[in-house]
Design a protein around this motif. Structure first.
Motif, mmCIF file in Angstrom:
data_model
loop_
_atom_site.group_PDB
_atom_site.id
_atom_site.type_symbol
_atom_site.label_atom_id
_atom_site.label_comp_id
_atom_site.label_asym_id
_atom_site.label_seq_id
_atom_site.Cartn_x
_atom_site.Cartn_y
_atom_site.Cartn_z
ATOM 1 N N SER A 80 -4.926 10.657 -3.336
ATOM 2 C CA SER A 80 -4.201 9.411 -3.561
ATOM 3 C C SER A 80 -4.035 8.621 -2.265
ATOM 4 O O SER A 80 -4.104 7.389 -2.260
ATOM 5 C CB SER A 80 -2.845 9.680 -4.209
ATOM 6 O OG SER A 80 -2.074 10.588 -3.457
ATOM 7 N N MET A 95 0.835 -1.203 0.000
ATOM 8 C CA MET A 95 0.000 0.000 0.000
ATOM 9 C C MET A 95 0.874 1.259 0.000
ATOM 10 O O MET A 95 0.601 2.208 -0.736
ATOM 11 C CB MET A 95 -0.934 -0.017 1.204
ATOM 12 C CG MET A 95 -1.958 1.092 1.219
ATOM 13 S SD MET A 95 -3.327 0.787 2.375
ATOM 14 C CE MET A 95 -2.443 0.729 3.929
ATOM 15 N N CYS A 128 -7.072 -0.416 -1.494
ATOM 16 C CA CYS A 128 -6.184 -1.546 -1.178
ATOM 17 C C CYS A 128 -6.841 -2.547 -0.220
ATOM 18 O O CYS A 128 -6.869 -3.747 -0.516
ATOM 19 C CB CYS A 128 -4.859 -1.049 -0.602
ATOM 20 S SG CYS A 128 -3.816 -0.208 -1.814
ATOM 21 N N LEU A 186 2.378 1.666 -3.458
ATOM 22 C CA LEU A 186 1.434 2.223 -4.426
ATOM 23 C C LEU A 186 1.283 3.724 -4.241
ATOM 24 O O LEU A 186 1.256 4.486 -5.222
ATOM 25 C CB LEU A 186 0.074 1.532 -4.289
ATOM 26 C CG LEU A 186 -1.015 2.003 -5.259
ATOM 27 C CD1 LEU A 186 -0.609 1.747 -6.701
ATOM 28 C CD2 LEU A 186 -2.344 1.309 -4.946
ATOM 29 N N PHE A 187 1.215 4.175 -2.998
ATOM 30 C CA PHE A 187 1.120 5.608 -2.730
ATOM 31 C C PHE A 187 2.357 6.336 -3.262
ATOM 32 O O PHE A 187 2.247 7.391 -3.897
ATOM 33 C CB PHE A 187 0.969 5.854 -1.228
ATOM 34 C CG PHE A 187 0.971 7.304 -0.848
ATOM 35 C CD1 PHE A 187 -0.146 8.098 -1.067
ATOM 36 C CD2 PHE A 187 2.102 7.889 -0.292
ATOM 37 C CE1 PHE A 187 -0.144 9.445 -0.729
ATOM 38 C CE2 PHE A 187 2.119 9.230 0.054
ATOM 39 C CZ PHE A 187 0.997 10.016 -0.164
ATOM 40 N N ARG A 245 -5.934 3.495 -13.469
ATOM 41 C CA ARG A 245 -5.217 3.707 -12.207
ATOM 42 C C ARG A 245 -3.787 4.197 -12.417
ATOM 43 O O ARG A 245 -3.277 4.984 -11.632
ATOM 44 C CB ARG A 245 -5.224 2.406 -11.409
ATOM 45 C CG ARG A 245 -4.824 2.535 -9.951
ATOM 46 C CD ARG A 245 -5.029 1.222 -9.227
ATOM 47 N NE ARG A 245 -6.381 0.734 -9.406
ATOM 48 C CZ ARG A 245 -6.684 -0.418 -10.023
ATOM 49 N NH1 ARG A 245 -5.741 -1.189 -10.507
ATOM 50 N NH2 ARG A 245 -7.942 -0.791 -10.142
ATOM 51 N N CYS A 288 -5.549 4.867 -1.637
ATOM 52 C CA CYS A 288 -4.764 3.727 -1.146
ATOM 53 C C CYS A 288 -5.386 3.129 0.110
ATOM 54 O O CYS A 288 -5.429 1.903 0.266
ATOM 55 C CB CYS A 288 -3.328 4.155 -0.853
ATOM 56 S SG CYS A 288 -2.342 4.488 -2.323
ATOM 57 N N PHE A 348 -8.763 4.872 -8.821
ATOM 58 C CA PHE A 348 -8.404 3.622 -8.155
ATOM 59 C C PHE A 348 -9.404 2.510 -8.484
ATOM 60 O O PHE A 348 -9.045 1.334 -8.485
ATOM 61 C CB PHE A 348 -8.374 3.813 -6.632
ATOM 62 C CG PHE A 348 -7.100 4.422 -6.127
ATOM 63 C CD1 PHE A 348 -6.059 3.630 -5.683
ATOM 64 C CD2 PHE A 348 -6.941 5.804 -6.099
ATOM 65 C CE1 PHE A 348 -4.882 4.191 -5.211
ATOM 66 C CE2 PHE A 348 -5.767 6.375 -5.624
ATOM 67 C CZ PHE A 348 -4.728 5.567 -5.186
#
Length: 198
Positions: free
Chosen positions: A105, A24, A113, A27-28, A84, A109, A78
């Motif tokens: 964002s 997570m 997520c 991804l951020f 995405r 997440c 997302f």
């Protein structure tokens, strides 16, 4: 099958939670990189290998979405497959407010997520429990899921082919409303007035 179910780790165990949390955070971080790549390169990114691979139509759709919804579009992306990892750098090109981008964002997440990860985990656990009770029913459920996925892929490919076929007609449109040649025009306007998009 019960032995297989027992081998699947508890979703709340550290062995599962730690990689999940790291993913997570990763991804951020990737979203921040996307934004600043778009912010620094500007409309030039559309002519890059990445821009050519994504295509003008998807870029134009992302531009319109960002121009209309601002940072909300970052959160929404997302939940839309295929967008995405496209929309964030378009948001950078359009120079939407970075504090709002960070908030959107981060929220994405923190919600997407867990929903997707633990939702998938629940599906796996449910299927294994069904297989323990009735292997035939589990096999039928798996077959239905595979057939549904194949149908969705076929429809998506058909839609993409239709877009490519209609592309030349839109390019010839004198009004330029759907012209693929206009990719980056909204970005140019956005970059001329930084922070205008919220």
């Amino acid at each position: 099958m019960r032995l297989l179910a027992a081998a699947v780790p508890d979703p709340t165990s550290p062995a599962v939670l730690i990689p999940f949390l790291l993913g997570m955070v990763g991804l951020f971080a990737a979203f921040q990189v996307y934004y600043w790549v778009g912010h620094k390169l500007g409309p030039k990114i559309y002519a890059s290998r990445l821009g050519r691979r994504i295509g003008d139509e998807k870029i134009l759709r992302a531009e319109r979405f960002v121009a209309r919804w601002g940072a909300l579009s970052v959160y929404a992306c997302f939940w839309v497959p295929g967008v995405r990892h496209t929309l964030p750098w378009v948001a950078g090109v359009l120079k939407i407010s970075y504090p709002k981008y960070v908030a959107a964002s981060a929220l994405g997440c923190l919600t997407w997520c867990p929903v997707t990860y633990f939702g998938l985990y629940s599906v796996i656990w449910g299927w294994l429990a069904l297989a323990g009770r009735s292997p035939a029913a589990a096999g039928a459920a798996a077959a239905v899921a595979v057939a549904a996925a194949a149908l969705l892929v076929r429809r998506r490919r058909a839609a993409l082919r239709a877009e490519k076929t209609a592309g030349p007609e839109r390019t010839a449109d004198p009004a330029g409303a759907g012209s693929t040649a206009g990719a980056g025009s909204a970005a140019a306007q956005g970059s001329a007035s930084p922070g205008e998009h919220g």
